[in-house]
Design a protein around this motif. Structure first.
Motif, PDB file in Angstrom:
ATOM      1  N   PHE A   5       0.858  -1.182   0.000  1.00  0.00           N
ATOM      2  CA  PHE A   5       0.000   0.000   0.000  1.00  0.00           C
ATOM      3  C   PHE A   5       0.893   1.231   0.000  1.00  0.00           C
ATOM      4  CE2 PHE A   5      -2.746  -3.111   2.158  1.00  0.00           C
ATOM      5  CZ  PHE A   5      -3.831  -3.069   1.295  1.00  0.00           C
ATOM      6  N   LEU A   6       0.436   2.284  -0.646  1.00  0.00           N
ATOM      7  CA  LEU A   6       1.149   3.547  -0.680  1.00  0.00           C
ATOM      8  C   LEU A   6       0.158   4.651  -0.332  1.00  0.00           C
ATOM      9  CD1 LEU A   6       3.416   5.519  -1.365  1.00  0.00           C
ATOM     10  CD2 LEU A   6       2.903   5.156  -3.779  1.00  0.00           C
ATOM     11  N   ILE A   7       0.474   5.387   0.728  1.00  0.00           N
ATOM     12  CA  ILE A   7      -0.419   6.461   1.162  1.00  0.00           C
ATOM     13  C   ILE A   7       0.338   7.790   1.116  1.00  0.00           C
ATOM     14  CG2 ILE A   7      -1.890   7.344   2.997  1.00  0.00           C
ATOM     15  CD1 ILE A   7      -2.003   4.536   4.143  1.00  0.00           C
ATOM     16  N   PRO A   8      -0.045   8.692   0.192  1.00  0.00           N
ATOM     17  CA  PRO A   8       0.494  10.044   0.247  1.00  0.00           C
ATOM     18  C   PRO A   8      -0.286  10.806   1.327  1.00  0.00           C
ATOM     19  CG  PRO A   8      -0.908   9.804  -1.679  1.00  0.00           C
ATOM     20  CD  PRO A   8      -0.870   8.465  -0.977  1.00  0.00           C
ATOM     21  N   VAL A   9       0.422  11.407   2.262  1.00  0.00           N
ATOM     22  CA  VAL A   9      -0.239  12.047   3.410  1.00  0.00           C
ATOM     23  C   VAL A   9       0.083  13.538   3.429  1.00  0.00           C
ATOM     24  CG1 VAL A   9      -0.504  12.038   5.915  1.00  0.00           C
ATOM     25  CG2 VAL A   9       0.041   9.910   4.734  1.00  0.00           C
ATOM     26  N   TYR A  10      -0.974  14.348   3.486  1.00  0.00           N
ATOM     27  CA  TYR A  10      -0.790  15.784   3.673  1.00  0.00           C
ATOM     28  C   TYR A  10      -1.815  16.268   4.700  1.00  0.00           C
ATOM     29  CZ  TYR A  10      -0.286  20.745   3.009  1.00  0.00           C
ATOM     30  OH  TYR A  10      -0.076  22.088   3.228  1.00  0.00           O
ATOM     31  N   ASN A  11      -1.357  16.398   5.926  1.00  0.00           N
ATOM     32  CA  ASN A  11      -2.186  16.889   7.037  1.00  0.00           C
ATOM     33  C   ASN A  11      -3.457  16.056   7.255  1.00  0.00           C
ATOM     34  OD1 ASN A  11      -0.365  18.924   7.680  1.00  0.00           O
ATOM     35  ND2 ASN A  11      -1.280  20.330   6.213  1.00  0.00           N
ATOM     36  N   HIS A  12      -3.330  14.738   7.183  1.00  0.00           N
ATOM     37  CA  HIS A  12      -4.453  13.827   7.438  1.00  0.00           C
ATOM     38  C   HIS A  12      -4.237  13.048   8.733  1.00  0.00           C
ATOM     39  CE1 HIS A  12      -4.565  14.280   2.955  1.00  0.00           C
ATOM     40  NE2 HIS A  12      -5.802  14.589   3.269  1.00  0.00           N
ATOM     41  N   LYS A  13      -3.728  13.710   9.748  1.00  0.00           N
ATOM     42  CA  LYS A  13      -3.353  13.017  10.982  1.00  0.00           C
ATOM     43  C   LYS A  13      -4.545  12.390  11.697  1.00  0.00           C
ATOM     44  CE  LYS A  13      -3.467  16.926  14.181  1.00  0.00           C
ATOM     45  NZ  LYS A  13      -4.615  16.463  14.939  1.00  0.00           N
ATOM     46  N   ASP A  14      -5.732  12.968  11.552  1.00  0.00           N
ATOM     47  CA  ASP A  14      -6.883  12.473  12.291  1.00  0.00           C
ATOM     48  C   ASP A  14      -7.459  11.168  11.748  1.00  0.00           C
ATOM     49  OD1 ASP A  14      -6.682  14.665  13.991  1.00  0.00           O
ATOM     50  OD2 ASP A  14      -8.052  15.879  12.778  1.00  0.00           O
ATOM     51  N   VAL A  15      -7.163  10.813  10.516  1.00  0.00           N
ATOM     52  CA  VAL A  15      -7.725   9.588   9.925  1.00  0.00           C
ATOM     53  C   VAL A  15      -6.680   8.517   9.641  1.00  0.00           C
ATOM     54  CG1 VAL A  15      -9.713  10.777   8.927  1.00  0.00           C
ATOM     55  CG2 VAL A  15      -7.619  10.514   7.582  1.00  0.00           C
ATOM     56  N   LEU A  16      -5.413   8.848   9.805  1.00  0.00           N
ATOM     57  CA  LEU A  16      -4.348   7.908   9.435  1.00  0.00           C
ATOM     58  C   LEU A  16      -4.451   6.585  10.189  1.00  0.00           C
ATOM     59  CD1 LEU A  16      -1.883   7.378   7.698  1.00  0.00           C
ATOM     60  CD2 LEU A  16      -0.487   8.400   9.498  1.00  0.00           C
ATOM     61  N   ALA A  17      -4.647   6.627  11.488  1.00  0.00           N
ATOM     62  CA  ALA A  17      -4.733   5.387  12.274  1.00  0.00           C
ATOM     63  C   ALA A  17      -5.902   4.527  11.817  1.00  0.00           C
ATOM     64  CB  ALA A  17      -4.847   5.704  13.760  1.00  0.00           C
ATOM     65  N   LEU A  18      -7.041   5.142  11.532  1.00  0.00           N
ATOM     66  CA  LEU A  18      -8.212   4.391  11.058  1.00  0.00           C
ATOM     67  C   LEU A  18      -7.923   3.711   9.723  1.00  0.00           C
ATOM     68  CD1 LEU A  18     -11.208   3.617  11.281  1.00  0.00           C
ATOM     69  CD2 LEU A  18     -11.747   5.788  10.164  1.00  0.00           C
ATOM     70  N   ILE A  19      -7.286   4.431   8.822  1.00  0.00           N
ATOM     71  CA  ILE A  19      -6.936   3.850   7.519  1.00  0.00           C
ATOM     72  C   ILE A  19      -5.996   2.666   7.706  1.00  0.00           C
ATOM     73  CG2 ILE A  19      -5.682   4.284   5.363  1.00  0.00           C
ATOM     74  CD1 ILE A  19      -6.759   7.205   5.588  1.00  0.00           C
ATOM     75  N   LEU A  20      -4.978   2.842   8.534  1.00  0.00           N
ATOM     76  CA  LEU A  20      -4.020   1.756   8.767  1.00  0.00           C
ATOM     77  C   LEU A  20      -4.685   0.566   9.450  1.00  0.00           C
ATOM     78  CD1 LEU A  20      -0.898   3.859   9.774  1.00  0.00           C
ATOM     79  CD2 LEU A  20      -1.287   2.645   7.615  1.00  0.00           C
ATOM     80  N   ASP A  21      -5.615   0.811  10.359  1.00  0.00           N
ATOM     81  CA  ASP A  21      -6.361  -0.288  10.989  1.00  0.00           C
ATOM     82  C   ASP A  21      -7.085  -1.119   9.939  1.00  0.00           C
ATOM     83  OD1 ASP A  21      -5.578   0.439  13.548  1.00  0.00           O
ATOM     84  OD2 ASP A  21      -7.465   1.486  14.014  1.00  0.00           O
ATOM     85  N   ARG A  22      -7.673  -0.461   8.975  1.00  0.00           N
ATOM     86  CA  ARG A  22      -8.436  -1.166   7.935  1.00  0.00           C
ATOM     87  C   ARG A  22      -7.530  -1.904   6.951  1.00  0.00           C
ATOM     88  NH1 ARG A  22     -13.627   2.742   6.839  1.00  0.00           N
ATOM     89  NH2 ARG A  22     -14.432   2.559   8.951  1.00  0.00           N
ATOM     90  N   LEU A  23      -6.339  -1.387   6.740  1.00  0.00           N
ATOM     91  CA  LEU A  23      -5.404  -2.042   5.824  1.00  0.00           C
ATOM     92  C   LEU A  23      -4.678  -3.218   6.465  1.00  0.00           C
ATOM     93  CD1 LEU A  23      -3.753   1.050   4.081  1.00  0.00           C
ATOM     94  CD2 LEU A  23      -5.570  -0.428   3.195  1.00  0.00           C
ATOM     95  N   ALA A  24      -4.583  -3.228   7.779  1.00  0.00           N
ATOM     96  CA  ALA A  24      -3.800  -4.248   8.496  1.00  0.00           C
ATOM     97  C   ALA A  24      -4.225  -5.667   8.165  1.00  0.00           C
ATOM     98  CB  ALA A  24      -3.880  -4.009  10.001  1.00  0.00           C
ATOM     99  N   ARG A  47       4.654   8.152  14.675  1.00  0.00           N
ATOM    100  CA  ARG A  47       4.098   7.339  15.762  1.00  0.00           C
ATOM    101  C   ARG A  47       3.470   6.056  15.221  1.00  0.00           C
ATOM    102  NH1 ARG A  47      -0.468   6.452  18.811  1.00  0.00           N
ATOM    103  NH2 ARG A  47      -1.827   7.680  17.482  1.00  0.00           N
ATOM    104  N   GLN A  48       2.716   6.181  14.159  1.00  0.00           N
ATOM    105  CA  GLN A  48       2.081   5.004  13.562  1.00  0.00           C
ATOM    106  C   GLN A  48       3.126   4.025  13.026  1.00  0.00           C
ATOM    107  OE1 GLN A  48      -1.123   4.099  13.674  1.00  0.00           O
ATOM    108  NE2 GLN A  48      -1.556   5.953  14.846  1.00  0.00           N
ATOM    109  N   ALA A  49       4.161   4.540  12.394  1.00  0.00           N
ATOM    110  CA  ALA A  49       5.221   3.668  11.866  1.00  0.00           C
ATOM    111  C   ALA A  49       5.977   2.971  12.991  1.00  0.00           C
ATOM    112  CB  ALA A  49       6.185   4.471  10.997  1.00  0.00           C
ATOM    113  N   ALA A  50       6.152   3.658  14.116  1.00  0.00           N
ATOM    114  CA  ALA A  50       6.844   3.052  15.252  1.00  0.00           C
ATOM    115  C   ALA A  50       6.004   1.946  15.897  1.00  0.00           C
ATOM    116  CB  ALA A  50       7.185   4.124  16.294  1.00  0.00           C
ATOM    117  N   GLN A  51       4.695   2.067  15.838  1.00  0.00           N
ATOM    118  CA  GLN A  51       3.797   1.084  16.455  1.00  0.00           C
ATOM    119  C   GLN A  51       3.474  -0.098  15.545  1.00  0.00           C
ATOM    120  OE1 GLN A  51       0.292   3.266  17.594  1.00  0.00           O
ATOM    121  NE2 GLN A  51       1.240   4.037  19.462  1.00  0.00           N
ATOM    122  N   ARG A  52       3.672   0.075  14.261  1.00  0.00           N
ATOM    123  CA  ARG A  52       3.283  -0.954  13.286  1.00  0.00           C
ATOM    124  C   ARG A  52       4.508  -1.301  12.438  1.00  0.00           C
ATOM    125  NH1 ARG A  52      -2.718  -0.004  12.436  1.00  0.00           N
ATOM    126  NH2 ARG A  52      -3.195   1.876  13.624  1.00  0.00           N
TER     127      ARG A  52
END
Length: 79
Positions: A5-24, A47-52
């Motif tokens: 998966f490839l996620i380009p991120v620009y100020n989407h901090k509030d939804v990133l964890a939810l997206i990663l949960d669904r991709l896991a 933080r998300q990369a350190a936890q996953r």
């Protein structure tokens, strides 16, 4: 080439964890490329990369647009 998966991120901090949960559930690595986001978003990506262990974080220092972030992610995926 291996799928990921490839996620380009620009100020989407509030939804990133939810997206990663669904991709896991798919068991694939994920590359999250920060496209010059604000510090709070940058910290959330790290933080998300350190936890996953399956998430790879990278950062573009300056916002280059979605295309630049996708291109960087493809470079990482090809290594």
């Amino acid at each position: 080439m291996n799928p990921c998966f490839l996620i380009p991120v620009y100020n989407h901090k509030d939804v990133l964890a939810l997206i990663l949960d669904r991709l896991a559930v798919h068991g694939l690595p994920c590359i999250a490329v920060d496209d010059g986001s604000e510090p709070a978003c940058q910290a959330e990506i790290e933080r998300q990369a350190a936890q996953r262990s399956w998430v790879i974080a990278d950062r573009l220092a300056v916002n280059g647009g979605k295309g630049a972030a996708v291109f960087r992610g493809l470079q990482i995926a090809g290594q």
